[in-house]
Design an enzyme around this catalytic site. Structure first.
Site, PDB file in Angstrom:
ATOM      1  N   CYS A 284       0.831  -1.185   0.000  1.00 34.92           N
ATOM      2  CA  CYS A 284       0.000   0.000   0.000  1.00 34.92           C
ATOM      3  C   CYS A 284       0.869   1.238   0.000  1.00 34.92           C
ATOM      4  O   CYS A 284       0.572   2.219   0.656  1.00 34.92           O
ATOM      5  CB  CYS A 284      -0.899   0.003   1.217  1.00 34.92           C
ATOM      6  SG  CYS A 284      -1.874  -1.491   1.263  1.00 34.92           S
TER       7      CYS A 284
ATOM      8  N   ARG B 160     -15.991  26.630 -17.309  1.00 36.45           N
ATOM      9  CA  ARG B 160     -16.660  25.419 -17.767  1.00 36.45           C
ATOM     10  C   ARG B 160     -16.534  24.295 -16.760  1.00 36.45           C
ATOM     11  O   ARG B 160     -15.541  24.199 -16.041  1.00 36.45           O
ATOM     12  CB  ARG B 160     -16.021  24.928 -19.076  1.00 36.45           C
ATOM     13  CG  ARG B 160     -16.257  25.860 -20.237  1.00 36.45           C
ATOM     14  CD  ARG B 160     -16.143  25.140 -21.556  1.00 36.45           C
ATOM     15  NE  ARG B 160     -15.171  24.052 -21.549  1.00 36.45           N
ATOM     16  CZ  ARG B 160     -14.684  23.497 -22.643  1.00 36.45           C
ATOM     17  NH1 ARG B 160     -15.087  23.919 -23.828  1.00 36.45           N
ATOM     18  NH2 ARG B 160     -13.821  22.510 -22.568  1.00 36.45           N
TER      19      ARG B 160
ATOM     20  N   ARG C  69     -12.735  23.825 -15.241  1.00 33.99           N
ATOM     21  CA  ARG C  69     -11.613  24.668 -15.668  1.00 33.99           C
ATOM     22  C   ARG C  69     -12.171  25.959 -16.246  1.00 33.99           C
ATOM     23  O   ARG C  69     -13.026  25.936 -17.111  1.00 33.99           O
ATOM     24  CB  ARG C  69     -10.783  23.939 -16.725  1.00 33.99           C
ATOM     25  CG  ARG C  69     -10.035  22.737 -16.137  1.00 33.99           C
ATOM     26  CD  ARG C  69      -9.563  21.770 -17.200  1.00 33.99           C
ATOM     27  NE  ARG C  69      -9.049  20.547 -16.553  1.00 33.99           N
ATOM     28  CZ  ARG C  69      -8.445  19.572 -17.213  1.00 33.99           C
ATOM     29  NH1 ARG C  69      -8.254  19.647 -18.506  1.00 33.99           N
ATOM     30  NH2 ARG C  69      -8.010  18.498 -16.563  1.00 33.99           N
ATOM     31  N   GLY C  70     -11.630  27.082 -15.793  1.00 32.77           N
ATOM     32  CA  GLY C  70     -12.186  28.363 -16.222  1.00 32.77           C
ATOM     33  C   GLY C  70     -13.632  28.424 -15.789  1.00 32.77           C
ATOM     34  O   GLY C  70     -13.950  28.108 -14.641  1.00 32.77           O
TER      35      GLY C  70
ATOM     36  N   PHE D 228     -13.680  18.063 -14.661  1.00 37.38           N
ATOM     37  CA  PHE D 228     -13.093  18.967 -15.656  1.00 37.38           C
ATOM     38  C   PHE D 228     -13.500  20.420 -15.435  1.00 37.38           C
ATOM     39  O   PHE D 228     -13.816  21.138 -16.390  1.00 37.38           O
ATOM     40  CB  PHE D 228     -13.480  18.522 -17.075  1.00 37.38           C
ATOM     41  CG  PHE D 228     -12.758  17.281 -17.502  1.00 37.38           C
ATOM     42  CD1 PHE D 228     -11.407  17.325 -17.812  1.00 37.38           C
ATOM     43  CD2 PHE D 228     -13.414  16.056 -17.566  1.00 37.38           C
ATOM     44  CE1 PHE D 228     -10.722  16.177 -18.204  1.00 37.38           C
ATOM     45  CE2 PHE D 228     -12.738  14.906 -17.945  1.00 37.38           C
ATOM     46  CZ  PHE D 228     -11.391  14.972 -18.269  1.00 37.38           C
TER      47      PHE D 228
END
Lengths: 255, 255
Positions: free
Chosen positions: B98, B242, B239-240, B237
């Site tokens: 692990c 969006r 980002r900016g 996702f």
């Protein structure tokens, strides 16, 4: 999937990276279940067993099969005294919470510095750049999903094997496994990875004998200290034609 | 550090992210050693104990101290029957390897879907964007090293707590730990993270009660399936301005 833009919302079909539980059965006993991307599973099983010290070379594997239904790898090995000892020790170990990418330390195999084979090996900066471009090309092909790490086995400028996985350790284990299964020694190879470099990654690579490790991400302080001590050339932030050499820079020829 | 450019090599002083082994001592016994970034260690210890099922709330912690020398956290808890059972089960568990971000599955606490508290909670798209901008601002400040993940606890557009760590699970455990220690319920909060979303991350968040999880990276297929089933709004996702909404999109108000 709904995609929210600054000024509108659209609906689209997204491709997601697969994540499966993959079990390694060692000599009839369930050893471990790894969350991974379902590609190169035999390489993953063999690389894992090597990285964790359960095998020392290809000859330790007496039988190797893949049960696609599980999926699981069925591995029979020549258990050396060391491996048996390791196996017993781990049975008594408390290592809770090793779920997917937690930073848990378990007593692994002994760390192993690079040896005489790699003591004079150098690599050309131009070859590193060429291999990086090729790996980025492969990664582009695979970049439908955005959620994976990759690792590649390179001989000079040539990419011999490219793997990807949701786990950065898994991607590297697949490289180690391929090198063992295909009989390609790592002593004079470069390994390129997308993942961050922490000290266990350096231990994994020096154990496998790879003298040059290149990452598109950052190394930790402890990783650099270990790489310096163990003779590994550690390269980070490899992007475009730039890269940073953090340890054993003598190995990188500037042409 | 030597930085190789396309046409020249320069030498410079780089700042590396620290990586330390941090031990959690539970009721006088060594429970686990975590490789982590040495910030918010108490939050990490408490978040880890909660995520792994050793505590169910703040009141289960009878005493909590930090030994800076180790460093280690010294935690005394009220061991419920469940936690004691978990503790014993794990002692008998084989979970080798692990080490640092391998995708190993260990039997964790039971997965827990979100409850009635979060059943009608919604969040405004504009607030998500505002919180993301603030988190990115924090991340810029910390972006000396490039090698860390971060996680943030947000109330609407406001960032209440920001953590970073070399491990994405650790960064999230720090958020969970802070919420417990500061008595800030997660039921109506948004958690933002830089890390990829695999199924164990979804389990960690629903267990902690957070209804909205936002990542700058990708989710896996299994993570989306679980999030849908457990009532979590999973956003990737980001980002900016969006972002993609993968599950329970009804919770996101378009204004």
């Amino acid at each position: 999937v709904l995609r929210f833009h600054a000024d509108r919302v659209e609906s689209f079909q997204d491709t997601l990276v697969a994540e499966i539980p993959f079990t390694v059965q060692l000599n009839g006993e369930e050893l471990v279940t790894i969350l991974c991307t379902p590609e190169h599973l035999l390489e993953l099983a063999v690389g894992y067993l090597y990285s964790e010290g359960f095998i020392g070379n290809k000859e330790d594997i007496l039988d190797l099969g893949l049960d696609r239904a599980g999926p699981s790898a069925l591995v029979t090995t020549r258990l050396s005294v060391n491996a048996r000892d390791l196996y017993e020790k781990r049975k008594r170990l408390i290592t809770p919470g090793c779920i997917d990418a937690a930073g848990i330390q378990a007593p692994g195999p002994d760390a192993r510095p690079l040896g005489a084979e790699q003591a004079s090996l150098t690599v050309r900066a131009a070859d590193i750049r060429k291999a990086l471009r090729e790996v980025n090309g492969f990664a582009e092909l695979y970049r439908r999903t955005g959620g994976v790490h990759n690792a590649a086995l390179c001989a000079g400028p040539a990419v011999l094997f490219f793997s990807e996985d949701i786990g950065r350790h898994n991607a590297l284990d697949k490289v180690v496994g391929r090198s063992l299964l295909a009989g390609i020694p790592l002593d004079d190879k470069t390994v390129i990875t997308s993942g961050r470099i922490s000290s266990p990654v350096v231990m994994k690579m020096t154990r496998a004998g790879a003298p040059v490790l290149v990452s598109r991400s950052a190394p930790t302080s402890e990783a650099v200290r270990l790489a310096e001590a163990f003779g590994l050339t550690l390269i980070g932030f490899a992007r475009g034609s730039r890269f940073n050499v953090y340890s054993n820079g003598w190995r990188v020829e500037r042409t």
